[in-house]
Design an enzyme around this catalytic site. Structure first.
Site, PDB file in Angstrom:
ATOM      1  N   ASN A   1      16.872  37.776  -9.356  1.00  0.00           N
ATOM      2  CA  ASN A   1      17.721  36.733 -10.139  1.00  0.00           C
ATOM      3  C   ASN A   1      17.732  36.941 -11.466  1.00  0.00           C
ATOM      4  OD1 ASN A   1      19.377  34.521 -10.839  1.00  0.00           O
ATOM      5  ND2 ASN A   1      18.590  33.213  -9.304  1.00  0.00           N
TER       6      ASN A   1
ATOM      7  N   HIS B   1      26.833  35.926  -7.631  1.00  0.00           N
ATOM      8  CA  HIS B   1      25.792  35.813  -8.554  1.00  0.00           C
ATOM      9  C   HIS B   1      24.399  36.052  -7.606  1.00  0.00           C
ATOM     10  CE1 HIS B   1      22.163  34.342 -10.618  1.00  0.00           C
ATOM     11  NE2 HIS B   1      22.062  32.943  -9.754  1.00  0.00           N
TER      12      HIS B   1
ATOM     13  N   CYS C   1      23.318  29.948 -13.703  1.00  0.00           N
ATOM     14  CA  CYS C   1      23.846  30.884 -13.012  1.00  0.00           C
ATOM     15  C   CYS C   1      25.245  31.110 -13.181  1.00  0.00           C
ATOM     16  CB  CYS C   1      23.194  30.695 -11.785  1.00  0.00           C
ATOM     17  SG  CYS C   1      21.344  30.633 -11.722  1.00  0.00           S
TER      18      CYS C   1
HETATM   19  C1  LIG Z   1      13.004  29.278  -1.965  1.00  0.00           C
HETATM   20  C2  LIG Z   1      13.214  29.747  -0.536  1.00  0.00           C
HETATM   21  C3  LIG Z   1      13.346  31.037  -0.260  1.00  0.00           C
HETATM   22  C4  LIG Z   1      12.067  29.055   0.281  1.00  0.00           C
HETATM   23  O1  LIG Z   1      12.189  29.342   1.636  1.00  0.00           O
HETATM   24  P1  LIG Z   1      12.256  28.240   2.941  1.00  0.00           P
HETATM   25  O2  LIG Z   1      12.449  28.755   4.093  1.00  0.00           O
HETATM   26  O3  LIG Z   1      13.106  26.998   2.320  1.00  0.00           O
HETATM   27  O4  LIG Z   1      10.583  27.861   2.772  1.00  0.00           O
HETATM   28  P2  LIG Z   1       9.897  26.448   2.366  1.00  0.00           P
HETATM   29  O5  LIG Z   1      10.733  25.670   1.382  1.00  0.00           O
HETATM   30  O6  LIG Z   1      10.382  25.826   3.632  1.00  0.00           O
HETATM   31  O7  LIG Z   1       8.500  26.864   2.253  1.00  0.00           O
HETATM   32  C5  LIG Z   1       7.968  27.489   3.234  1.00  0.00           C
HETATM   33  C6  LIG Z   1       6.436  27.647   2.852  1.00  0.00           C
HETATM   34  O8  LIG Z   1       6.466  28.954   2.019  1.00  0.00           O
HETATM   35  C7  LIG Z   1       5.637  28.606   0.736  1.00  0.00           C
HETATM   36  N1  LIG Z   1       6.167  29.465  -0.139  1.00  0.00           N
HETATM   37  C8  LIG Z   1       7.244  28.920  -1.198  1.00  0.00           C
HETATM   38  N2  LIG Z   1       7.238  30.120  -2.110  1.00  0.00           N
HETATM   39  C9  LIG Z   1       6.336  30.960  -1.465  1.00  0.00           C
HETATM   40  C10 LIG Z   1       5.992  32.403  -2.039  1.00  0.00           C
HETATM   41  N3  LIG Z   1       6.755  33.024  -2.972  1.00  0.00           N
HETATM   42  N4  LIG Z   1       5.416  33.134  -1.263  1.00  0.00           N
HETATM   43  C11 LIG Z   1       4.890  32.587  -0.115  1.00  0.00           C
HETATM   44  N5  LIG Z   1       5.145  31.297   0.238  1.00  0.00           N
HETATM   45  C12 LIG Z   1       5.671  30.535  -0.528  1.00  0.00           C
HETATM   46  C13 LIG Z   1       6.083  26.950   0.683  1.00  0.00           C
HETATM   47  O9  LIG Z   1       4.928  26.432  -0.027  1.00  0.00           O
HETATM   48  C14 LIG Z   1       6.015  26.361   2.068  1.00  0.00           C
HETATM   49  O10 LIG Z   1       4.610  26.395   2.588  1.00  0.00           O
HETATM   50  P3  LIG Z   1       4.302  25.026   3.329  1.00  0.00           P
HETATM   51  O11 LIG Z   1       5.046  25.202   4.552  1.00  0.00           O
HETATM   52  O12 LIG Z   1       2.905  25.598   3.533  1.00  0.00           O
HETATM   53  O13 LIG Z   1       4.610  23.912   2.455  1.00  0.00           O
HETATM   54  C15 LIG Z   1      14.646  28.866  -0.076  1.00  0.00           C
HETATM   55  O14 LIG Z   1      14.517  27.681  -0.005  1.00  0.00           O
HETATM   56  C16 LIG Z   1      15.642  29.295  -0.880  1.00  0.00           C
HETATM   57  O15 LIG Z   1      16.178  30.500  -0.766  1.00  0.00           O
HETATM   58  N6  LIG Z   1      16.320  28.559  -1.623  1.00  0.00           N
HETATM   59  C17 LIG Z   1      17.292  28.805  -2.695  1.00  0.00           C
HETATM   60  C18 LIG Z   1      16.776  29.475  -3.913  1.00  0.00           C
HETATM   61  C19 LIG Z   1      17.757  29.932  -4.811  1.00  0.00           C
HETATM   62  O16 LIG Z   1      18.491  30.840  -4.544  1.00  0.00           O
HETATM   63  N7  LIG Z   1      17.257  29.725  -6.337  1.00  0.00           N
HETATM   64  C20 LIG Z   1      18.066  30.230  -7.125  1.00  0.00           C
HETATM   65  C21 LIG Z   1      19.356  29.532  -7.436  1.00  0.00           C
HETATM   66  S1  LIG Z   1      20.195  29.982  -8.685  1.00  0.00           S
END
Ligand SMILES: CC(C)(COP(=O)(O)OP(=O)(O)OC[C@H]1O[C@@H](n2cnc3c(N)ncnc32)[C@H](O)[C@@H]1OP(=O)(O)O)[C@@H](O)C(=O)NCCC(=O)NCCS
Length: 330
Positions: free
Chosen positions: A287, A257, A113
């Site tokens: 993204n 980004h 990224c």
């Molecule tokens: C990925 C992200 C949105 C998840 O949000 P979060 O609030 O941390 O959510 P959690 O990881 O606690 O997951 C919550 C629940 O949602 C679920 N979940 C994950 N992806 C999901 C999706 N696409 N749709 C529905 N549910 C989803 C998880 O499995 C979890 O379920 P569980 O509680 O039964 O285990 C967040 O961690 C994030 O934004 N991380 C950075 C990601 C990023 O920017 N990546 C690119 C970098 S370049």
């Protein structure tokens, strides 16, 4: 002192729009979940026969046209991607071939990224050092063919889209251009966001077990990504401002980004950056990794949000982890 500046910008995204509702037909997710957690409303997917190099080519043609530069005058190609056409050679070579430029050096940058800012930094140093005068810098990704369209991969799959952005970098005697670039990496977090297989760290590129276990799909520790991103992005933004003796008020436009709207909002709120100074398009394209900053830069310039003499601050964070920033006087 001679500086490097951006002569022109361009981007290309495929026609096919994929909504959150469409993804929800393949995995247990919803439009509401995706919008709330990431800000993404839709993304683009390229057709089967269009790879990273072709997306890069189409973006490059637009950047060349926008800059008024003939492709024959290019003396270097730098391409950032994590989704190359082939394991080797690099997609910069594929792009050079599509542009019909035998003999022109073609460099792939692997910084995920942060790939675009890393590439811009390399181009900046080549130009300031006098080695090259017309450098094509591209960020291009075809993610859609590598994602897992099932519940197991849903956390990663909903985030990513295909697209490419390109800029032309060359020398200027004017008091403008790339003022500074700042690059960082921390490989301790490699497995927080990675595509583990195929790779030479394993006894074989790919085995039936790897396929069975889903290790050929990208994996992410979402919370770790979020936590480190909101910690280091303010640091690298501050580093860029301090290097140039600037404050937040001196920056007219912030282009991050486009990883996740929640990361961008959290960083901006912590630092006191007003929303009207930030350009986002993650809602439209998701993204696009190395493509996201040059795509956003092109749109912002086209919309008149960045005009000659104004300052832009670019900042990125992603797999590696890598993070970076750049200050431009347009
Ligand atoms: C990925 C992200 C949105 C998840 O949000 P979060 O609030 O941390 O959510 P959690 O990881 O606690 O997951 C919550 C629940 O949602 C679920 N979940 C994950 N992806 C999901 C999706 N696409 N749709 C529905 N549910 C989803 C998880 O499995 C979890 O379920 P569980 O509680 O039964 O285990 C967040 O961690 C994030 O934004 N991380 C950075 C990601 C990023 O920017 N990546 C690119 C970098 S370049």
């Amino acid at each position: 002192m001679q500086r490097a500046y951006i002569l022109g910008t361009g981007f290309y995204v495929p026609d096919r729009v994929v909504t959150n509702d469409e993804l929800a037909r393949h995995m247990d997710t919803s439009d509401e979940w995706i919008r709330q957690r990431t800000g993404i409303e839709r993304r683009r997917y390229a057709p089967d026969d269009v790879g990273c190099g072709e997306l890069a080519y189409r973006a490059s043609l637009k950047a060349l046209e926008n800059a008024g530069v003939a492709r024959e005058s290019l003396d270097c190609i730098i391409l950032a991607t994590l989704s190359p056409d082939y394991h080797f050679p690099g997609s910069a070579c594929v792009l050079g071939d599509k542009l019909g430029l035998p003999g022109v050096p073609a460099i792939d940058i692997r910084a995920q990224c942060s790939g675009f800012i890393y590439s811009l930094s390399v181009a900046d140093n080549f130009v300031r050092g006098g080695q090259y005068r017309r450098i094509l810098v591209v960020g291009s990704e075809k993610h859609s063919m590598a994602l897992e369209f099932a519940d197991r991969g849903r956390d990663v799959t909903v985030l990513f889209g295909d697209g490419a952005g390109a800029v032309l970098v060359g020398p200027t005697e004017e008091d403008r251009g790339i003022l500074s670039t700042h690059l960082h990496a921390d490989g301790r977090y490699a497995d927080s966001l990675w595509l583990e297989c195929p790779g030479s760290a394993h006894p074989r590129w790919v085995t039936p077990d790897m396929l069975e276990e889903g290790r050929t799909f990208p994996k992410m520790k979402g919370r770790s990504v979020f936590k480190v991103a909101v910690e280091v992005l303010p640091q690298v933004i501050t580093e860029a401002l301090e290097k140039n003796g600037m404050g937040l008020e001196d920056i007219d436009l912030f282009i991050y980004h486009q990883a996740n709207l929640r990361i961008i909002e959290s960083v901006s709120m912590r630092m006191g950056i007003p929303p009207e100074k930030i350009y986002n398009n993650i809602q439209e394209y998701g993204n696009t990794t190395a493509g996201s900053i040059p795509i956003a830069l092109h749109e912002a310039v086209e919309k008149g949000l960045l005009r000659k003499g104004q300052h832009a601050l670019l900042a990125s964070f992603g797999s590696g982890f890598t993070w970076a920033s750049a200050v431009l006087r347009w």
